[in-house]
Motif scaffolding. Sequence first.
Motif, PDB file in Angstrom:
ATOM      1  N   ASP A   1       3.475  15.763 -12.160  1.00  0.00           N
ATOM      2  CA  ASP A   1       4.380  14.927 -11.387  1.00  0.00           C
ATOM      3  C   ASP A   1       4.463  15.455  -9.963  1.00  0.00           C
ATOM      4  O   ASP A   1       4.284  16.636  -9.717  1.00  0.00           O
TER       5      ASP A   1
ATOM      6  N   ASP B   1       4.547   7.975 -17.494  1.00  0.00           N
ATOM      7  CA  ASP B   1       4.627   8.856 -16.332  1.00  0.00           C
ATOM      8  C   ASP B   1       5.721   8.498 -15.369  1.00  0.00           C
ATOM      9  O   ASP B   1       6.142   9.323 -14.574  1.00  0.00           O
ATOM     10  N   ARG B   2       6.171   7.253 -15.379  1.00  0.00           N
ATOM     11  CA  ARG B   2       7.094   6.859 -14.321  1.00  0.00           C
ATOM     12  C   ARG B   2       8.442   6.365 -14.804  1.00  0.00           C
ATOM     13  O   ARG B   2       9.327   6.131 -14.010  1.00  0.00           O
TER      14      ARG B   2
ATOM     15  N   GLY C   1       2.634  19.481 -16.332  1.00  0.00           N
ATOM     16  CA  GLY C   1       2.245  18.112 -15.998  1.00  0.00           C
ATOM     17  C   GLY C   1       1.740  18.033 -14.575  1.00  0.00           C
ATOM     18  O   GLY C   1       1.388  19.025 -13.956  1.00  0.00           O
TER      19      GLY C   1
ATOM     20  N   ASP D   1       5.378  10.324 -25.349  1.00  0.00           N
ATOM     21  CA  ASP D   1       3.945  10.455 -25.567  1.00  0.00           C
ATOM     22  C   ASP D   1       3.507  10.079 -26.972  1.00  0.00           C
ATOM     23  O   ASP D   1       2.322  10.084 -27.272  1.00  0.00           O
TER      24      ASP D   1
END
Lengths: 224, 106
Positions: A61, A200-201, A59, B57
């Motif tokens: 991050d 994502d967060r 990823g 996802d």
Amino acid sequence: MLKKVLFKTLPIALGYLPLGIAFGVLLEEAGYGPLWSFMIALTVYAGSMQFVMVALLTGNDSLTSIALLTFLVQSRHLFYDLSLIDRYKRFPFLKRLYLIFSLTDETYSLMTSLKEDADYDNDDLLFAISFSNHTYWVLGCVIGGLLGNIIPFNTTGIDFVMTALFVTIVVDQYKANKNHFPFIIGLIVGIIALIIFGQDRFLLIALMMTSIILVLNSMRKEKI
Amino acid sequence: MREVYIIIIIALITFLLRALPFIAFNRKNELPPLMLSLQKELPMAVMILLVIYCIKDISFTTLNTWLPYLLSIALVAYVHHKRKNVLFSILLGTFFYMFCVQYLFK
């Protein structure tokens, strides 16, 4: 003594070898071969965290969020029973360092189960147990890395292994604890955070919020 | 290079967390009561959050993506509840999911 060690660590070997192989395969599929598996199994030596790591490696991050994530996921180590502290004090410094480093959930369970045994006083035995468990894990991860290359069938969907692992742990924990509050809180906070903050967060935020809620709830219970 | 940093960070933090009780807490067997309840509760919450992390996802708009996933999770949970064998549950669930994703739901 070798037989004793093998006998005592057999259940752990039966878990670590296949799981390690699963990790190695998953890592290989993500593009990192057996050498990576070896280094990771050697230096990190953490089951669930290593699986999460596979996703983190591919990823984008930030390193800070990865650090925070690791801290929160591994925070359970902070609350381990302190009974091993005294026992480990009797080892020379370097060996103690290794024993602490290799204190995984399973090794910890095994060590504490030995407390009433005469064997508990055997330094060499305890060290050999930790070392053996670590070896099983490294072996599994490396084998997985090697196997990953030669798997003939379509491996689409194999990353489900990680989800499956976590689900089994959740089931075991749910059944072992009458208190389901943390489970419910985690579920609610997690889903809400996922919806609000996106893929994502959400995890960091959810982990922090959940921890805060659990702490506050514990404090509330103490006052009563 | 980024990967190396990640591994170092995770290795260090994991080790530090394992070592902290040995450095900081010198009392014999006593965890303060606040810590005792956290000791039991935190791992549970973390693990369920990790499951949600695995699902993050998955697109919930198209049936093809979430149905096999949730079915597989349910299968793992049920099988594990009945047979209590971690490896069996993981393998069965994973193969079921792979089968669904590769052959059933395209």
